[in-house]
Enzyme design. Structure first.
Site, PDB file in Angstrom:
ATOM      1  N   ARG A   1       0.828  -1.225   0.000  1.00 15.43           N
ATOM      2  CA  ARG A   1       0.000   0.000   0.000  1.00 15.43           C
ATOM      3  C   ARG A   1       0.858   1.270   0.000  1.00 15.43           C
ATOM      4  O   ARG A   1       0.449   2.305  -0.499  1.00 15.43           O
ATOM      5  CB  ARG A   1      -0.972   0.028   1.194  1.00 15.43           C
TER       6      ARG A   1
ATOM      7  N   TYR B   1     -12.908  16.780 -16.906  1.00 20.73           N
ATOM      8  CA  TYR B   1     -13.710  15.582 -16.681  1.00 20.73           C
ATOM      9  C   TYR B   1     -14.741  15.848 -15.564  1.00 20.73           C
ATOM     10  O   TYR B   1     -14.428  16.532 -14.576  1.00 20.73           O
ATOM     11  CB  TYR B   1     -12.750  14.436 -16.319  1.00 20.73           C
TER      12      TYR B   1
ATOM     13  N   ASP C   1      -3.694  17.578 -17.036  1.00 25.30           N
ATOM     14  CA  ASP C   1      -4.272  16.251 -17.242  1.00 25.30           C
ATOM     15  C   ASP C   1      -4.034  15.889 -18.706  1.00 25.30           C
ATOM     16  O   ASP C   1      -4.648  16.459 -19.603  1.00 25.30           O
ATOM     17  CB  ASP C   1      -5.769  16.278 -16.899  1.00 25.30           C
TER      18      ASP C   1
ATOM     19  N   LYS D   1      -7.477   5.034 -19.493  1.00 31.49           N
ATOM     20  CA  LYS D   1      -7.769   5.368 -20.880  1.00 31.49           C
ATOM     21  C   LYS D   1      -6.637   4.881 -21.808  1.00 31.49           C
ATOM     22  O   LYS D   1      -6.454   3.700 -21.929  1.00 31.49           O
ATOM     23  CB  LYS D   1      -7.998   6.878 -20.991  1.00 31.49           C
TER      24      LYS D   1
HETATM   25  N1  PLP Z   1      -9.247  12.740 -16.463  1.00 26.22           N
HETATM   26  C1  PLP Z   1      -9.927  12.556 -17.597  1.00 26.22           C
HETATM   27  C2  PLP Z   1      -9.641  13.420 -18.779  1.00 26.22           C
HETATM   28  C3  PLP Z   1     -10.911  11.563 -17.688  1.00 26.22           C
HETATM   29  O1  PLP Z   1     -11.587  11.394 -18.831  1.00 26.22           O
HETATM   30  C4  PLP Z   1     -11.167  10.752 -16.533  1.00 26.22           C
HETATM   31  C5  PLP Z   1     -12.204   9.713 -16.561  1.00 26.22           C
HETATM   32  O2  PLP Z   1     -12.988   9.599 -17.494  1.00 26.22           O
HETATM   33  C6  PLP Z   1     -10.441  10.998 -15.373  1.00 26.22           C
HETATM   34  C7  PLP Z   1      -9.480  11.978 -15.366  1.00 26.22           C
HETATM   35  C8  PLP Z   1     -10.667  10.162 -14.140  1.00 26.22           C
HETATM   36  O3  PLP Z   1     -10.065   8.915 -14.337  1.00 26.22           O
HETATM   37  P1  PLP Z   1     -10.504   7.553 -13.606  1.00 26.22           P
HETATM   38  O4  PLP Z   1     -11.837   7.150 -14.143  1.00 26.22           O
HETATM   39  O5  PLP Z   1      -9.397   6.607 -13.955  1.00 26.22           O
HETATM   40  O6  PLP Z   1     -10.549   7.859 -12.137  1.00 26.22           O
END
Ligand code: PLP
Length: 389
Positions: A58, A110, A182, A207
């Site tokens: 962990r 997101y 991001d 993704k």
């Molecule tokens: N950032 C983006 C651009 C996303 O599309 C997503 C999820 O769709 C996330 C962050 C969050 O990721 P996770 O679903 O792996 O927690």
């Protein structure tokens, strides 16, 4: 092997791999939750950070995790990387560690990120601020209030707006704020924010990095010194990736370049075909020469990505009918996998926003977002053609 001078495809395959006694070409999966020591002195050396070593999974002190993190760092040209149980876990740990004096979020992000920033962090007394990509002049005002972290995606979801990483990073640094990008939509194949002045890169590895719609994971890359305060947040939120998932993610990363380059190429062909289709009002794709973000995208991206958005002619019902008629594209709210996916922002990622806020952000009821997979471009175009009727 973590040779920064090697090409990205080479790093994807070889960086971080550890050799075992049996000659496995890849790092084995150490599922152990804890690791044994020969003596208390040996244990204390690792506990006190005097010696590197495995201790407790962990905490991230596990050979499979070390190996994955070295590979993740190599992909973004970062000094270090930490893996997480999800993209949101990586973002949360980052916000708690570096955003407590205030987070400024620029452009669309997101939905989960938006919810966390707009509702949950303010409940803890952490100030958060929001700017559209067209309102960058307002950044200074928030930075003057002492906001410590500027966060944004580029290209954004779902309008594929391209934000200038260098320009925003320079503006934030003038006020001593840190910058996190991001990079999920672009992937490290198409864009490296650290090389453009950002301090952190965050990924939903669920993704493109995972790439097969079968693992949930996250990653945070940056300089060691800035990652250090994130350590205890990840550890005590219990946000560590499982070794089994880490091994699957490392497996996926070995093919990242070929997957993304093919997705880039197919997305460009699909975008060009859709731009000339009578049933389509508009195509949002950074690779189209007349797209507003094209020039900035060309200057900061190596490829334009596998995500594109169509605005279907007609009303909401027409767009829904089109989506429901698709056969190859699956209706599913994710992206970056080998299979092509389709969603309507109004029914998924931006469903929770009030209609006037969606309109302010340029998100219409007829927008259809496509995540281009590895199928043949001709088959995807034929599917879109029959659905558009
Ligand atoms: N950032 C983006 C651009 C996303 O599309 C997503 C999820 O769709 C996330 C962050 C969050 O990721 P996770 O679903 O792996 O927690």
């Amino acid at each position: 092997m973590n040779d920064k001078n090697k090409g990205l495809a080479t790093r994807c395959i070889h960086a971080g791999e550890i050799k075992d006694a049996h000659g496995s070409p890849h790092t084995p999966v150490y599922t152990s939750t804890t690791f044994k020591f020969d003596s208390t002195a040996d244990l204390l050396d690792v506990v006190d950070g005097k010696k590197p070593g495995s201790l407790y999974t962990r905490y991230g002190l596990n050979p499979t995790l070390f190996s994955l993190e070295e590979k993740l760092a190599a992909l973004e040209g970062a000094e270090a990387a930490w893996a997480f149980s999800s993209g949101m876990a990586a973002e949360a740990a980052l916000f708690f560690a570096h955003g407590r004096k205030g987070v400024v979020c620029i452009g669309d992000a997101y939905g989960g990120t938006m919810e966390f920033l707009a509702s949950q962090l303010p409940e803890l007394g952490i100030p958060t601020h929001f700017l559209l990509g067209s309102e960058l002049d307002g950044l200074k005002t928030f930075l003057e209030t002492g906001a410590s972290l500027v966060f944004f995606e580029t290209p954004t979801n779902p309008t594929l707006e391209v934000l200038d990483i260098r320009k925003i990073s320079d503006a934030a640094h003038e006020y001593g704020a840190l910058v996190a990008v991001d990079n999920t939509f672009a992937s490290p194949v198409n864009q490296n924010p650290l090389a453009l002045g950002a301090d952190f890169v965050v990924h939903s590895a669920t993704k493109y990095l995972g790439g097969h719609s079968d693992i949930t994971a996250g990653a945070l890359m940056g300089p060691k010194e800035l990652l250090a305060p994130v350590w205890n947040w990840r550890k005590n939120l219990g946000a560590m990736i499982a070794p089994e998932t880490a091994s699957l993610l490392a497996r996926s990363l070995r093919t990242l370049v070929v997957r993304v380059e093919r997705q880039n190429a197919t997305a460009q062909i699909v975008a060009e075909a859709m731009a000339g289709h009578p049933g389509v009002a508009r195509v949002f794709y950074p690779g189209l020469a007349d797209f507003p973000g094209h020039a900035v995208a060309k200057s900061q991206m190596h490829g334009f990505g596998g995500m594109l958005t169509l605005e279907v002619k007609g009303a909401y019902e027409d767009a829904v009918r089109m989506v429901d008629k698709l056969r190859l594209f699956a209706i599913a709210p994710s992206l970056g996998g080998v299979e092509s996916l389709v969603t309507m922002p109004v029914t998924t990622t931006h469903h929770g926003l009030a209609p006037d806020e969606r309109a302010r952000r340029g998100i219409s009821d007829t927008m259809v977002r496509l995540s281009i997979g590895l199928e043949d471009a001709a088959d995807l175009i034929a599917d879109l053609g029959q659905a558009l009727g």
